[in-house]
Design an enzyme around this catalytic site. Structure first.
Site, mmCIF file in Angstrom:
data_model
loop_
_atom_site.group_PDB
_atom_site.id
_atom_site.type_symbol
_atom_site.label_atom_id
_atom_site.label_comp_id
_atom_site.label_asym_id
_atom_site.label_seq_id
_atom_site.Cartn_x
_atom_site.Cartn_y
_atom_site.Cartn_z
ATOM 1 N N LYS A 90 -6.609 -0.771 0.044
ATOM 2 C CA LYS A 90 -7.253 -1.949 -0.553
ATOM 3 C C LYS A 90 -8.527 -2.308 0.246
ATOM 4 O O LYS A 90 -8.865 -1.646 1.204
ATOM 5 C CB LYS A 90 -6.257 -3.108 -0.636
ATOM 6 C CG LYS A 90 -5.021 -2.767 -1.519
ATOM 7 C CD LYS A 90 -5.351 -2.710 -2.990
ATOM 8 C CE LYS A 90 -4.356 -1.950 -3.864
ATOM 9 N NZ LYS A 90 -3.003 -2.438 -3.943
HETATM 10 C C1 LIG Z 1 -1.626 -2.379 -4.692
HETATM 11 C C2 LIG Z 1 -1.264 -3.208 -5.875
HETATM 12 C C3 LIG Z 1 -0.146 -4.061 -5.877
HETATM 13 C C4 LIG Z 1 0.890 -4.047 -4.813
HETATM 14 O O1 LIG Z 1 0.412 -4.266 -3.553
HETATM 15 P P1 LIG Z 1 1.377 -4.007 -2.311
HETATM 16 O O2 LIG Z 1 0.735 -4.769 -1.200
HETATM 17 O O3 LIG Z 1 1.370 -2.518 -2.077
HETATM 18 O O4 LIG Z 1 2.726 -4.496 -2.648
HETATM 19 C C5 LIG Z 1 0.040 -4.909 -6.946
HETATM 20 N N1 LIG Z 1 -0.784 -4.897 -7.994
HETATM 21 C C6 LIG Z 1 -1.846 -4.073 -8.048
HETATM 22 C C7 LIG Z 1 -2.743 -4.119 -9.241
HETATM 23 C C8 LIG Z 1 -2.111 -3.188 -7.001
HETATM 24 O O5 LIG Z 1 -3.144 -2.344 -7.081
#
Ligand SMILES: *Cc1c(COP(=O)(O)O)cnc(C)c1O
Length: 384
Positions: free
Chosen positions: A186
């Site tokens: 991210k």
């Molecule tokens: C990465 C992601 C999540 C989940 O994030 P985590 O921190 O890995 O639980 C949820 N929604 C979207 C759209 C994502 O890309």
């Protein structure tokens, strides 16, 4: 062949490493002073003292806590986009509620607000918009629908740090909760982690209790207040969703770099947009005026003019040592969701069409211009 270029990579510096070492040496490795500090600094970043920030060990955990605190349960329906990661929707099932998927707007790839309206039933309790790729949804339209039908709005902002809608950072809008992700790929990372943001004090208090076993005060409090350290009360069967100080140690320094990270992503996106404009590709939509795209993803789609399939492009780039990804095989085509709600591929034709033509190009802050030129040259060569 030059080194393999991944489609995403975190940028971790010495400050993060030193802070983690400090945590390890301090003996305080789980939720404690650094988690507190990270929550405070995240609130300062968003720039609104009325927000509550709740650090958790994933965005998935944060979404689950938000639904729980907002009382979503069996018999309820929550509407979200089919073009998302399964975490957005799975948390609705954790609560025993049902998911209503809707199609996307083919330009922004975000939830189509008309489809949202059409999906509302008397059972609908909440809307779960996803700011796909880092481009904000049409939040005013979504908030208006929510007000009209008395629905909660929980933003999945996993891609949207820092995204801006109508001059306001995502996380500061008039919704019930916003959830950010600090997963490895991210726009900033804590390894694994997430942050829930809300203005609802009651919901925030509930989430703080539920993120740690339903304990009415967290471990840090127990060691600093007057009450005996050993004493705590359990008020609900909570979860184990607290963020560790090791993760927060990384987050504090990633957050300090977030504006620079964002500027670099803007530069890279601009370079792609300029260099790829003559290829048979639909380039990602820019943010409207008064907005800012967070550029978590750079998603291109082949047009009808392309004589190559999406998979041929992915293979060609892979042979050139360039990693790509696809975001996402829509949920309505994933076996679990397809079978649960008996969905057909063409139930959501726009998401389908986008999926079949899309790929995500490498975009991350540690990427040099020369790295990006490799991607641009490989694509240009393929279409020449
Ligand atoms: C990465 C992601 C999540 C989940 O994030 P985590 O921190 O890995 O639980 C949820 N929604 C979207 C759209 C994502 O890309």
């Amino acid at each position: 062949m030059p080194n393999f270029l991944p489609y995403a990579l975190p940028e971790i510096g010495q400050a993060e490493i030193d802070e983690v070492i400090d945590s390890l040496k301090s003996g305080w490795v789980t939720s404690g002073p650094k988690t507190r500090r990270f929550e405070q600094e995240f609130k300062s970043f968003l720039g609104d003292a009325n927000l509550e920030t709740i650090a958790v060990n994933s965005a998935t955990a944060g979404l689950h806590l938000a639904l729980e605190a907002l009382d979503i349960g069996p018999g309820d329906e929550v509407i979200t986009t089919t073009l998302t990661f399964t975490a957005t929707a799975e948390v609705v099932r954790y609560m025993g509620a049902d998911v209503r998927l809707v199609d996307i707007d083919p330009i922004t790839l975000n939830m189509d607000v008309n489809a949202l309206r059409a999906a509302i039933t008397p059972k609908t309790k909440a809307i779960l918009p996803v700011h796909y790729g880092g481009l904000s949804c049409d939040m005013q339209a979504i908030i208006d629908v929510a007000k009209e039908f008395n629905l909660k709005v929980i933003e999945d902002a996993a891609h949207a740090l820092p995204a801006v809608y109508e001059g306001k950072l995502i996380g500061t809008l008039d919704t019930d909760a916003t959830v950010f992700s600090f997963y490895a790929n991210k726009t900033m990372t804590t390894g694994e982690g997430g942050m829930v943001v809300t203005r609802n004090k009651e919901a925030a208090a509930r989430m703080r209790i539920m993120r740690l076993h339903g304990i009415n005060r967290d471990a840090f409090d127990r060691f600093v207040s007057e009450t005996p350290a050993w004493y705590y009360e359990i008020v609900a069967p909570g979860f184990k969703y607290n963020m560790t100080d090791i993760a927060a140690a990384i987050g504090i320094h990633q957050l300090a770099k977030l504006n620079r990270f964002c500027e670099r992503r803007q530069e890279l996106a601009k370079r792609y947009l300029a260099a790829l404009q003559d290829l048979p590709l639909t380039l990602p939509a820019a943010a409207p005026k008064n907005g800012q795209h967070a550029w978590h993803l750079f998603v291109v789609r082949i047009t009808k003019l392309s004589d190559k399939t999406r998979d041929e492009i992915i293979n060609h780039l892979s042979e050139a040592g360039i990693g790509t990804s696809v975001h996402y095989l829509p949920l309505h085509r994933q076996p679990y969701w397809r079978d649960l709600y008996q969905l057909q591929p063409n139930d959501f034709p726009k998401a389908n069409q986008a999926y079949e033509t899309m790929l995500s190009l490498p975009l991350y802050t540690a990427m040099r211009n020369e790295d990006q030129d490799r991607v641009i040259n490989a694509l240009t060569q393929l279409f020449s």
